[in-house]
Design a protein around this motif. Sequence first.
Motif, mmCIF file in Angstrom:
data_model
loop_
_atom_site.group_PDB
_atom_site.id
_atom_site.type_symbol
_atom_site.label_atom_id
_atom_site.label_comp_id
_atom_site.label_asym_id
_atom_site.label_seq_id
_atom_site.Cartn_x
_atom_site.Cartn_y
_atom_site.Cartn_z
ATOM 1 N N MET A 162 5.896 3.295 4.399
ATOM 2 C CA MET A 162 6.310 2.066 3.727
ATOM 3 C C MET A 162 6.068 2.205 2.226
ATOM 4 S SD MET A 162 7.522 -1.011 3.882
ATOM 5 C CE MET A 162 7.554 -2.372 2.712
ATOM 6 N N GLY A 163 7.090 1.891 1.449
ATOM 7 C CA GLY A 163 6.986 2.033 -0.001
ATOM 8 C C GLY A 163 6.171 0.906 -0.617
ATOM 9 N N GLY A 164 5.809 1.076 -1.855
ATOM 10 C CA GLY A 164 5.082 0.020 -2.548
ATOM 11 C C GLY A 164 4.334 0.581 -3.740
ATOM 12 N N THR A 165 3.900 -0.327 -4.591
ATOM 13 C CA THR A 165 3.198 0.066 -5.814
ATOM 14 C C THR A 165 1.697 -0.039 -5.594
ATOM 15 O OG1 THR A 165 5.038 -0.797 -7.085
ATOM 16 C CG2 THR A 165 2.983 -0.438 -8.282
ATOM 17 N N GLY A 166 0.980 0.958 -6.098
ATOM 18 C CA GLY A 166 -0.470 0.927 -5.980
ATOM 19 C C GLY A 166 -1.138 1.349 -7.278
ATOM 20 N N VAL A 167 -2.422 1.043 -7.349
ATOM 21 C CA VAL A 167 -3.241 1.584 -8.422
ATOM 22 C C VAL A 167 -4.112 2.652 -7.763
ATOM 23 C CG1 VAL A 167 -4.999 -0.242 -8.240
ATOM 24 C CG2 VAL A 167 -4.753 1.012 -10.367
ATOM 25 N N ALA A 168 -4.233 3.792 -8.434
ATOM 26 C CA ALA A 168 -4.865 4.953 -7.784
ATOM 27 C C ALA A 168 -5.734 5.702 -8.784
ATOM 28 C CB ALA A 168 -3.783 5.884 -7.251
ATOM 29 N N VAL A 169 -6.681 6.448 -8.242
ATOM 30 C CA VAL A 169 -7.469 7.338 -9.084
ATOM 31 C C VAL A 169 -6.934 8.752 -8.871
ATOM 32 C CG1 VAL A 169 -9.305 7.654 -7.354
ATOM 33 C CG2 VAL A 169 -9.814 7.972 -9.771
ATOM 34 N N VAL A 170 -6.839 9.505 -9.952
ATOM 35 C CA VAL A 170 -6.323 10.868 -9.857
ATOM 36 C C VAL A 170 -7.425 11.778 -9.325
ATOM 37 C CG1 VAL A 170 -5.471 12.823 -11.211
ATOM 38 C CG2 VAL A 170 -4.657 10.497 -11.700
ATOM 39 N N GLU A 171 -7.151 12.418 -8.193
ATOM 40 C CA GLU A 171 -8.129 13.339 -7.592
ATOM 41 C C GLU A 171 -7.994 14.724 -8.210
ATOM 42 O OE1 GLU A 171 -10.519 12.978 -5.309
ATOM 43 O OE2 GLU A 171 -10.240 10.820 -5.099
#
Length: 332
Positions: free
Chosen positions: A70-79
Motif C-alpha cells: 500500500m502506497g503512502g507518505t512517511g517520515v523515515a530515518v536514513v539507515e
Amino acid sequence: MSENRQILIASIPSGPLSQSDFEVRTAPVPAYGDGEVLCRTLALTIGAGQRAGLQGSASYAGAPRAGVVMGGTGVAVVEESNAPEIRAGDLVVGPTGWQEFSVHPATALRRVEPGPDPALHLGVLGANGLTAYFGLLEVGKPRPGETVVVSAAAGSVGHIVGQIAKKQGCRVVGVAGSAEKCGLLVDELGFDAAVNYKDADFRAAFKAATPDRIDVYFDNTGGDILESALFRMNLRGRIVCCGVVSQYDTAHPAPGPRGVPGLLVNNRIRMEGFLVFDYLERYDEARRELLGWIERGELKPRTTEFQGLESASQAFVELLGGGTVGTTIVRL
Ligand SMILES: NC(=O)c1ccc[n+]([C@@H]2O[C@H](COP(=O)([O-])OP(=O)(O)OC[C@H]3O[C@@H](n4cnc5c(N)ncnc54)[C@H](OP(=O)(O)O)[C@@H]3O)[C@@H](O)[C@H]2O)c1
C-alpha cells in the motif's frame, strides 16, 4: 534488520473499505544501489484521497492494483545511504508506503530538520497542509469580511482551511459529522460556527449559520453538502473543488449535484478544481509561512494517532468513517 514487515493491498475494495482488504507480509529488507538510500519508516500519514486511489478515481495515482505494498507518505530515518547528498541518520520524507523499510533514489526524498515531532512534516507541513493553504488562498481567494464554509472541517485539510480563513479576517463555518467535532471547531479552533451534516435539521441549521450566505465554499466532500452550499452561494462566489470524500468509499458514486450549471450562470459563481502538485514550486514558501503561524500559536494542527504498522488499515477505515480528527498518523 533482516526482515521488513509490509502491508499489501489484498483486494481492491468493491464496497466500503474493510481491514480485510489489506494483509501483513514479511519480506527481506530491500537492497540498495548507487544513488539510493535505505530508509526506516518512523511514521505514516493516511489521507482520504488514498481511498480515491483505490477506487481508481485519482488521475495522479494510476490504476489500483492488488498484491503490492500500500502506497503512502512517511517520515523515515536514513539507515544507509549510497547518495552523496543524504547521510545515514538524516530524517527524510518520502513515498515510503506501508512498510518498515524502503529504498528510494535520493531525488525522491526530502530532507527535513529533526524537530520535536517528525510527524509534523506529514500533516500541516505535508501535502494536506499545503492543500489547505493553496486551495484556500490561491483558488478561493477569500477577502476580509467574507463568509468561508469548509466541509470535512474537522479533517486534516479542513481544520487547517478554517484556521487560515480566520487569519484572513473571514467568518468561518465548518461542516462536520458529529456534535463533538463541531464543538472542537468552535471552542478550540476558532471557527465562528459549525454544523453537523448528519443532523435531521442540517439544511435549516446550515442556513442559520450562513446569514450573509457564502462567498467561498471549500469542498472536501461533494455530494449533498456541495449541493446545500451551491444554493447558499453569493453573487461571484468561489467554490474550491478539493475532493469528493462522500463518493470515495463506494463502487457506485452518485451523480453531481443539482444546480450545476444553472446556479453558476445566474450567480456568476466560479467553481474550480485544483491539485496541490500545481503549486510544487511554492511549497517551501508555504511551509515557512505555516511553520511561522504554528510557532506563534496562530495555527493549531491536530492529529489522531495510531500505534504500530498493523494499525494502518484500521486507521484508514476509521478515517473514512469519521472516527478521526485532524491528520491521521500511524507511528511505527
Ligand atoms: N486537491 C488536492 O490536491 C487534495 C490533496 C489532499 C487531499 N485532498 C482531498 O481533501 C479531502 C480531505 O482529505 P483529508 O485527507 O483531509 O481527509 P479527512 O478530512 O481527514 O477525512 C475525511 C473525513 O471526511 C468525512 N466524511 C467521510 N464520509 C463523508 C460523507 N459521506 N459526507 C461528508 N463527509 C464525509 C469524515 O469526517 P466527518 O466526521 O465530518 O464525516 C472523515 O473524517 C478529500 O476529499 C481529499 O481527497 C485533495
